[in-house]
Design an enzyme around this catalytic site. Structure first.
Site, PDB file in Angstrom:
ATOM      1  N   HIS A 117     125.968  63.392  39.123  1.00 47.41           N
ATOM      2  CA  HIS A 117     124.738  63.395  38.333  1.00 47.41           C
ATOM      3  C   HIS A 117     124.580  64.741  37.630  1.00 47.41           C
ATOM      4  CE1 HIS A 117     123.200  65.080  42.237  1.00 47.41           C
ATOM      5  NE2 HIS A 117     122.628  65.920  41.396  1.00 47.41           N
TER       6      HIS A 117
HETATM    7  P1  TYD Z   1     121.116  62.432  47.345  1.00 51.41           P
HETATM    8  O1  TYD Z   1     122.235  62.945  48.170  1.00 51.41           O
HETATM    9  O2  TYD Z   1     120.696  63.234  46.163  1.00 51.41           O
HETATM   10  O3  TYD Z   1     121.349  60.967  46.916  1.00 51.41           O
HETATM   11  P2  TYD Z   1     122.682  60.304  46.431  1.00 51.41           P
HETATM   12  O4  TYD Z   1     123.788  60.714  47.370  1.00 51.41           O
HETATM   13  O5  TYD Z   1     122.312  58.857  46.476  1.00 51.41           O
HETATM   14  O6  TYD Z   1     122.887  60.858  45.065  1.00 51.41           O
HETATM   15  O7  TYD Z   1     119.852  62.186  48.254  1.00 51.41           O
HETATM   16  C1  TYD Z   1     119.925  61.385  49.407  1.00 51.41           C
HETATM   17  C2  TYD Z   1     118.527  60.932  49.766  1.00 51.41           C
HETATM   18  O8  TYD Z   1     117.665  62.020  49.979  1.00 51.41           O
HETATM   19  C3  TYD Z   1     117.895  60.070  48.691  1.00 51.41           C
HETATM   20  O9  TYD Z   1     117.179  59.031  49.336  1.00 51.41           O
HETATM   21  C4  TYD Z   1     116.918  60.984  48.020  1.00 51.41           C
HETATM   22  C5  TYD Z   1     116.537  61.942  49.119  1.00 51.41           C
HETATM   23  N1  TYD Z   1     116.208  63.301  48.649  1.00 51.41           N
HETATM   24  C6  TYD Z   1     114.923  63.775  48.811  1.00 51.41           C
HETATM   25  O10 TYD Z   1     114.039  63.082  49.322  1.00 51.41           O
HETATM   26  N2  TYD Z   1     114.621  65.039  48.399  1.00 51.41           N
HETATM   27  C7  TYD Z   1     115.563  65.834  47.824  1.00 51.41           C
HETATM   28  O11 TYD Z   1     115.262  67.000  47.458  1.00 51.41           O
HETATM   29  C8  TYD Z   1     116.902  65.321  47.643  1.00 51.41           C
HETATM   30  C9  TYD Z   1     117.969  66.164  46.997  1.00 51.41           C
HETATM   31  C10 TYD Z   1     117.170  64.059  48.083  1.00 51.41           C
END
Ligand code: TYD
Length: 134
Positions: free
Chosen positions: A50
């Site tokens: 992303h």
């Molecule tokens: P993330 O690793 O960014 O999602 P993905 O691997 O799907 O790209 O985030 C994992 C989970 O944590 C997702 O449910 C969103 C949540 N999250 C938060 O609540 N706060 C945050 O600051 C971040 C980075 C993620």
């Protein structure tokens, strides 16, 4: 690559060990609104995929090592993070993937904004379009 740079933190400490303190000002480029950290990731997993519309981050590998692959829409650069005394500062619309996690790797991310899913660009073609328009 523009908008991406490694910052060397000032390391304090003595014979008992080392310490890094991060405060907005000369040592740190923005006011921190959010901190999150990632661990327990298998070596070959690729995370990220992303970019962000409006977010600054400093990424610190506080333990172990990993690789950050950054893409500005024209070229890619790999940053190998392996020191708690260094941070990778990303401030533009940069596509990021991170992988090659060592055993025990912990990645801490310091962010300039609260969590906002709408700030993410998760589609690479859309990212390319936005990166090349700006
Ligand atoms: P993330 O690793 O960014 O999602 P993905 O691997 O799907 O790209 O985030 C994992 C989970 O944590 C997702 O449910 C969103 C949540 N999250 C938060 O609540 N706060 C945050 O600051 C971040 C980075 C993620």
């Amino acid at each position: 690559m523009k908008d991406c740079e490694l910052i060397n933190f000032k390391v304090r400490g003595d014979h008992t060990g080392s310490l890094v303190a991060l405060e907005k000002g000369e040592d740190f480029p923005f006011e921190i609104k959010r901190v999150y950290y990632i661990w327990g990731t298998d070596q070959k997993v690729i995370r990220g995929h992303h970019s962000h519309r409006n977010l600054e981050q400093v990424i610190v590998c506080t333990s172990g090592s990993c690789d950050f692959i950054l893409d500005n829409g024209y070229c890619r650069e790999i940053f190998h993070l392996n020191s708690p005394a260094q941070g990778l500062h990303i401030k533009g619309n940069i596509w990021r993937e991170f992988t090659n996690f060592s055993q025990g790797c912990v990645v801490m991310v310091l962010a300039s904004e609260h969590y906002n899913p709408a700030d993410y660009i998760r589609d690479y073609d859309l990212f390319l379009k936005t990166a090349r328009e700006s």
